[in-house]
Design an enzyme around this catalytic site. Structure first.
Site, short mmCIF file in Angstrom:
data_model
loop_
_atom_site.label_atom_id
_atom_site.label_comp_id
_atom_site.label_asym_id
_atom_site.label_seq_id
_atom_site.Cartn_x
_atom_site.Cartn_y
_atom_site.Cartn_z
N CYS A 116 0.84 -1.19 0.00
CA CYS A 116 0.00 0.00 0.00
C CYS A 116 0.89 1.26 0.00
O CYS A 116 1.91 1.30 0.66
CB CYS A 116 -0.92 0.09 1.20
SG CYS A 116 -2.07 -1.26 1.33
N ARG A 148 3.83 -0.47 -4.79
CA ARG A 148 3.53 -0.98 -3.45
C ARG A 148 2.20 -1.73 -3.38
O ARG A 148 1.87 -2.33 -2.36
CB ARG A 148 3.48 0.19 -2.45
CG ARG A 148 4.77 0.95 -2.38
CD ARG A 148 4.64 2.10 -1.42
NE ARG A 148 4.70 1.65 -0.05
CZ ARG A 148 5.81 1.52 0.65
NH1 ARG A 148 6.96 1.82 0.11
NH2 ARG A 148 5.78 1.12 1.90
N TRP A 192 -2.82 -2.78 -1.61
CA TRP A 192 -2.57 -4.21 -1.73
C TRP A 192 -3.41 -4.84 -0.63
O TRP A 192 -3.14 -4.65 0.56
CB TRP A 192 -1.09 -4.52 -1.54
CG TRP A 192 -0.76 -5.96 -1.77
CD1 TRP A 192 -0.44 -6.55 -2.95
CD2 TRP A 192 -0.71 -7.01 -0.78
NE1 TRP A 192 -0.21 -7.90 -2.77
CE2 TRP A 192 -0.36 -8.21 -1.44
CE3 TRP A 192 -0.94 -7.05 0.58
CZ2 TRP A 192 -0.23 -9.42 -0.78
CZ3 TRP A 192 -0.81 -8.26 1.25
CH2 TRP A 192 -0.45 -9.43 0.56
N ASN A 230 -1.50 2.09 5.70
CA ASN A 230 -0.62 1.01 5.23
C ASN A 230 -0.26 0.18 6.45
O ASN A 230 0.21 0.72 7.44
CB ASN A 230 0.64 1.63 4.61
CG ASN A 230 1.67 0.58 4.25
OD1 ASN A 230 1.35 -0.59 4.11
ND2 ASN A 230 2.91 1.01 4.11
N GLY A 231 -0.51 -1.13 6.39
CA GLY A 231 -0.19 -2.00 7.52
C GLY A 231 -1.36 -2.90 7.85
O GLY A 231 -2.28 -3.05 7.04
N GLU A 281 15.26 -20.19 -7.29
CA GLU A 281 14.99 -18.87 -7.86
C GLU A 281 14.35 -18.99 -9.24
O GLU A 281 13.43 -18.24 -9.58
CB GLU A 281 16.30 -18.07 -7.91
CG GLU A 281 16.23 -16.72 -8.62
CD GLU A 281 15.27 -15.72 -8.00
OE1 GLU A 281 14.72 -15.99 -6.93
OE2 GLU A 281 15.05 -14.66 -8.62
N LYS A 322 10.79 -17.34 -10.05
CA LYS A 322 10.64 -16.33 -11.12
C LYS A 322 9.51 -16.75 -12.05
O LYS A 322 8.66 -15.96 -12.42
CB LYS A 322 11.97 -16.24 -11.86
CG LYS A 322 12.41 -14.91 -12.34
CD LYS A 322 12.97 -13.93 -11.35
CE LYS A 322 12.19 -13.66 -10.13
NZ LYS A 322 12.88 -13.00 -9.07
N GLU A 362 5.88 -16.66 -10.25
CA GLU A 362 5.33 -15.37 -9.83
C GLU A 362 4.87 -14.51 -11.00
O GLU A 362 3.96 -13.71 -10.85
CB GLU A 362 6.28 -14.61 -8.91
CG GLU A 362 7.51 -14.03 -9.55
CD GLU A 362 8.35 -13.20 -8.58
OE1 GLU A 362 7.80 -12.61 -7.65
OE2 GLU A 362 9.58 -13.16 -8.77
N HIS A 415 13.59 -39.04 -3.73
CA HIS A 415 12.99 -39.20 -2.40
C HIS A 415 11.53 -38.72 -2.39
O HIS A 415 10.99 -38.42 -1.35
CB HIS A 415 13.82 -38.45 -1.35
CG HIS A 415 15.21 -38.99 -1.26
ND1 HIS A 415 15.52 -40.20 -0.67
CD2 HIS A 415 16.39 -38.52 -1.78
CE1 HIS A 415 16.81 -40.44 -0.79
NE2 HIS A 415 17.36 -39.43 -1.45
N LYS A 442 5.63 -4.85 -4.95
CA LYS A 442 7.09 -4.79 -4.95
C LYS A 442 7.66 -4.75 -3.54
O LYS A 442 8.72 -5.29 -3.27
CB LYS A 442 7.53 -3.56 -5.75
CG LYS A 442 9.02 -3.42 -5.92
CD LYS A 442 9.55 -4.46 -6.86
CE LYS A 442 11.07 -4.42 -7.00
NZ LYS A 442 11.60 -5.68 -7.53
O1 M6R Z 1 12.61 -6.20 -0.98
P1 M6R Z 1 13.01 -7.58 -0.59
O2 M6R Z 1 14.22 -8.06 -1.28
O3 M6R Z 1 13.16 -7.73 0.91
O4 M6R Z 1 11.81 -8.50 -1.03
C1 M6R Z 1 11.77 -9.85 -0.71
C2 M6R Z 1 10.72 -10.57 -1.53
O5 M6R Z 1 9.46 -10.03 -1.29
C3 M6R Z 1 11.02 -10.47 -3.04
O6 M6R Z 1 12.29 -10.96 -3.35
C4 M6R Z 1 9.95 -11.24 -3.84
O7 M6R Z 1 10.08 -12.61 -3.60
C5 M6R Z 1 10.06 -10.90 -5.32
N1 M6R Z 1 8.75 -10.84 -5.88
C6 M6R Z 1 10.86 -11.90 -6.07
O8 M6R Z 1 10.94 -11.62 -7.42
#
Ligand code: M6R
Length: 608
Positions: free
Chosen positions: A2, A27, A74, A100-101, A481, A485, A488, A504, A603
């Site tokens: 937010c 945000r 958000w 926000n929160g 990762e 990627k 998401e 396993h 983000k």
């Molecule tokens: O700002 P940060 O690096 O602390 O954020 C951590 C995660 O929220 C962030 O890496 C998230 O997983 C991304 N969407 C990955 O692409």
């Protein structure tokens, strides 16, 4: 998550609030809204969906007045909808609030307020604050915000206006970031510095439990007892990010292509003739670090994957015992911290709520915290004992790309530094590795130059429903990762696994419909990887291998191969990241996804 923007001054309230919201869109972007006081009445415009929807509403029905608040959301409590969008208002439509929160005791407060005949119109926790302020209001907005804040549990940054006090904004911070921009005959409160930089470069950062009252020509700061306090003013020298994508269709692609430059910039900043330089916010003495025996890394998401690579690096080169933990676990598991470990917090944004809470846990145990952060002046940066900056430039795409490779790069250099201090590496070995580091940007450019091959491979697999990513050793986190990627931004299910673990359990998932992305560059675990790939191939999996240039053996094992320039094993995750990012990007684009703003994500994750 937010974004909050609030303005008091003479400029057109619509343009100021909208410009601020565009800067804060990263945000959260499931709904948005604004409110102002016009001719003694509260006016609110809010709508579900992207910011463009709000812009259209304001073009038809603009706001007027000299004070206004805005919000991009958000959703936490209550689905994205017009009704749940902020601002939220009280029963009398006198008070409007953006938040926000998360208010953790909202349910109890709501029951209490309903008994007092307050009527709720949304499913949000935020509306509780509006009614609580109304309940406590007797003609002084500042006093009622203060009194109400003392009843709230959880995290909250709020900005409040009242039709009955049309010249002021009251804002309060507890647990979620809030900064004040000091202008000339105008003042602003926002969640983040870039949102105020079009108006002023003089800023004040609120700390938890602090409140600010803004009028056009006056700004007053208070502590949580309502006592006036003085706050330090800072001048911001950097410029707000250009929102321009340049020649690229998406920020994500632009940021992927910026990676060689980011590494080059960091080579120039970090690698001096006299040795490594971690910058002005790095305050550890060589003596302190030479005696370090234990590191604990905590981070979330992609930053956690970088931290996991850090574990492999610190243990194999500097020979320092290293734990890595997901921040949301670390903060609640009351870890044993004997022997005064160095705590590392890794965060692109520097605002991730769980990582910040992990940092505070560590500080409460009197441990030293070193952070790796991209956003200077962020809360994690400010609260750490030392910070190594990522110098990646602003990352706008929700999927982290260039910050991730810079995180690995900084970890690698820090590892070389520790290895030298601890005598686990001799001078010729360090020299050899430094030479390798200098070659990384060119190798990255080579990979980006063959992006078209990855696009072609992506086209073949774009309709698959499940992907498996496997790796071993230092590239096991790379597999995690790669899977993150892909899922998401494409919304396609993907899982990352250590290749040796497949038999396993997960191997049961393998059939001719399961593409497996196998990370198998030349390395100490190369032969082991090939064995694991054979096992999957014989069960019908479609195999895509990321291999070192010149490797002929992988051809017969795979349906598709993507080659990367060979590199020293501990630097390979930086190069491996690029084809993984491009693969995810192309699959998402081919499936028509909004890669820069994937659904349900934001983000900056400022709620736990
Ligand atoms: O700002 P940060 O690096 O602390 O954020 C951590 C995660 O929220 C962030 O890496 C998230 O997983 C991304 N969407 C990955 O692409």
């Amino acid at each position: 998550m937010c974004g909050i923007i609030s303005y008091v001054g003479d400029k057109d309230i619509n343009s100021v609030l909208m410009a601020g919201l565009w800067r804060l869109e990263y945000r959260g972007y499931d709904s948005s809204g604004v409110a102002s006081v016009m001719d003694g009445e509260l006016e609110v415009r809010k709508v579900e969906g992207r910011l463009m929807n709000l812009q259209e509403i304001l073009s038809d029905k603009p706001l007027g007045g000299k004070v206004g608040i805005g919000h991009t959301r958000w959703a936490t409590h209550g689905e994205p909808s017009d009704q749940n969008a902020h601002p939220q208002v009280d029963c009398n439509e006198n008070i409007a609030i953006v938040h926000n929160g998360i208010i953790e005791n909202y349910y109890t407060l709501k029951e209490e307020l309903i008994k007092k005949k307050h009527i709720f119109k949304s499913n949000t926790d935020t509306e509780v604050i509006a009614h609580l302020i109304e309940e406590n209001y007797d003609g002084d907005l500042k006093e009622s915000v203060l009194k109400s804040a003392s009843r709230l549990e959880g995290s909250f940054a709020i900005a409040v206006i009242a039709a009955s006090e049309p010249d002021e904004i009251v804002a309060y911070r507890y647990g979620s970031p809030l900064i004040v921009g000091l202008g000339k005959n105008e003042n602003i409160v926002a969640s983040d510095i870039p949102a105020v930089l079009d108006h002023t470069r003089r800023i004040v950062i609120l700390s938890d439990g602090e409140m600010v009252v803004l009028r056009k020509d006056k700004v007053e700061f208070y502590n949580n007892k309502g006592e006036r306090i003085e706050k330090e003013e800072r001048e911001i020298k950097w410029s707000p990010t250009s929102l321009d994508k340049g020649k690229y269709p998406h920020y994500m692609l632009k940021e992927i292509y910026e990676q060689p430059e980011v590494i080059e910039r960091n080579i120039a900043l970090r690698m001096e003739d006299e040795g490594l330089n971690f910058g002005e916010s790095f305050h550890f003495s060589p003596h302190e670090l030479a005696h370090l025996s234990h590191i604990v890394i905590q981070a979330c998401g992609t930053s956690w994957h970088a931290g996991y690579i850090g574990k492999y690096l610190f243990e194999s080169l500097a020979r320092i015992h290293t734990e890595v933990d997901i921040s949301s676990e670390f903060r609640y598991r009351n870890p044993v911290m004997d022997g005064e470990p160095l705590i590392m917090a890794i965060s692109q944004s520097g605002e991730t709520a769980d990582t910040l809470a992990g940092l505070r846990e560590a500080k409460a145990k009197f441990l030293n915290v070193l952070s790796l952060v991209n956003v200077r002046g962020s809360t994690i940066d400010r609260e750490s004992d030392s910070t190594i900056y990522l110098n990646a430039g602003p990352e706008i795409g929700v999927a982290s790309t260039k910050a991730y490779t810079s995180q690995i790069f900084q970890l690698y250099l820090f590892d070389l530094y520790l290895s030298k201090l601890k005598w686990t590496m001799d001078a010729p070995e360090i020299e050899k590795r430094v030479k390798e580091v200098n070659e990384i940007p060119e190798k990255m450019r080579k990979i980006l130059g063959s992006a078209d091959n990855i696009r072609k491979i992506a086209e073949k697999y774009k309709d698959s429903k499940d992907f498996m990513f496997i790796g071993r050793g230092i590239n096991y986190p790379s597999a995690l990762e790669g899977a993150l990627k892909l899922k998401e931004i494409s919304y396609i299910h993907a899982t990352g696994y250590p290749a040796g673990e497949m038999k396993h359990g997960p191997i049961a998932l393998i059939d001719e419909n399961t593409p497996v992305v196998a990370i198998a560059p030349h390395s100490s675990v190369y032969e082991k990887m090939l064995n694991n790939i054979e096992e999957l191939k014989s069960r019908g999996a479609r195999i895509i291998i990321i291999a070192s240039l010149g490797d002929k053996r992988v051809k017969e094992l795979s349906n598709d191969v993507f080659y990367i320039p060979p590199s020293e094993e501990s630097l390979s995750p930086i190069l491996i990241a690029l084809p993984l990012q491009l693969f995810a990007y192309y699959i998402a684009v081919l499936n028509g996804r909004d890669v820069d703003r994937p659904r349900n994500l934001a983000k900056s994750v400022t709620v736990e």
